[in-house]
Scaffold this motif. Sequence first.
Motif, short mmCIF file in Angstrom:
data_model
loop_
_atom_site.label_atom_id
_atom_site.label_comp_id
_atom_site.label_asym_id
_atom_site.label_seq_id
_atom_site.Cartn_x
_atom_site.Cartn_y
_atom_site.Cartn_z
N SER A 38 41.01 36.39 37.76
CA SER A 38 39.97 37.29 37.29
C SER A 38 38.62 36.58 37.22
O SER A 38 37.59 37.16 37.56
CB SER A 38 40.34 37.85 35.91
N GLN A 39 38.62 35.31 36.81
CA GLN A 39 37.37 34.56 36.72
C GLN A 39 36.79 34.29 38.11
O GLN A 39 35.57 34.34 38.31
CB GLN A 39 37.61 33.24 35.98
N LEU A 40 37.64 34.02 39.08
CA LEU A 40 37.16 33.81 40.44
C LEU A 40 36.59 35.10 41.02
O LEU A 40 35.55 35.09 41.70
CB LEU A 40 38.31 33.29 41.32
N ALA A 41 37.26 36.23 40.74
CA ALA A 41 36.77 37.52 41.23
C ALA A 41 35.44 37.89 40.60
O ALA A 41 34.53 38.40 41.27
CB ALA A 41 37.81 38.60 40.95
N VAL A 79 41.77 40.37 45.72
CA VAL A 79 42.40 40.75 46.99
C VAL A 79 41.34 41.17 48.01
O VAL A 79 41.41 40.82 49.19
CB VAL A 79 43.44 41.87 46.76
N ARG A 80 40.34 41.90 47.52
CA ARG A 80 39.28 42.37 48.43
C ARG A 80 38.50 41.20 49.01
O ARG A 80 38.11 41.23 50.18
CB ARG A 80 38.35 43.31 47.65
N HIS A 81 38.29 40.17 48.22
CA HIS A 81 37.53 39.03 48.71
C HIS A 81 38.34 38.16 49.68
O HIS A 81 37.77 37.47 50.52
CB HIS A 81 37.07 38.17 47.53
N LEU A 82 39.64 38.20 49.56
CA LEU A 82 40.48 37.39 50.44
C LEU A 82 40.93 38.15 51.69
O LEU A 82 41.18 37.55 52.73
CB LEU A 82 41.72 36.91 49.68
N LYS A 83 41.00 39.46 51.59
CA LYS A 83 41.52 40.27 52.69
C LYS A 83 40.50 40.44 53.79
O LYS A 83 40.85 40.43 54.98
CB LYS A 83 41.95 41.64 52.15
#
Length: 238
Positions: A131-134, A190-194
């Motif tokens: 959560s902190q990374l997102a 997930v959005r940032h990695l996908k």
Amino acid sequence: MQSLFQASIINTFSGIASMAAGFGSTVLVARLLGAEGTGLTAFALWLVFSAYALADRGIPATVLRYVGQRNGKENTEQDLVRQLYPKFIWPVLLLTVAFAAYSFWHSDNPVDGSTGFWLVTSLLFVTYCHSQLAIAADHGRGDYVGPATKVVIGCLLQLPVIAVGAYYFGAAGAMAGHFARHVPQSLAIVRHLKHGSSLDTPVNKQIIRYSRNSWISSTLTVLVRTRVEFIFIGVFFL
């Protein structure tokens, strides 16, 4: 991208919601679990936040600082997150496994009651880290509404889950409420990695140096802040 004023208002609102949920959670745990349960959950939360400072390696701070400065290329914010994620995830998973292993080793302790408490704590830890990374990734690219909305949703989930969980499952159920608090925001990673570019923008030495310095600074802050109070307590009782 929101203006500075809009971002300040949004962050203030989400901060107030978070503080209110935290206060309500403390009251609920104290009323339902008493002093022993309150102390146990507070100790577990302190472990989670301290372990995060040790595990994050300064990467969320680095993403926040550099995510909007990737040479103006489309989707390069995901490019940076995807490049730094492998460095971020392995210490997170290592400490998550350590929490889970401790739950089985400590399963016969009558204070904890079962392995469930520390298993939920391990889930809370890995969820909190993501959560902190997102949040860092969203703020770095100028999105404050999305994270604030997820914070409010998490706070709305936190109180009822703690109430029901603590009533039926004790301290483990209370920790499940804190876990629910960070689930909406953690899923945003997930959005940032996908999606993202082809990872053709290298992570330069400046970024690596900033990450290392941020990690050292945050770790020292946590260690000093959580220890200096004992000095004053010791002086008081001399």
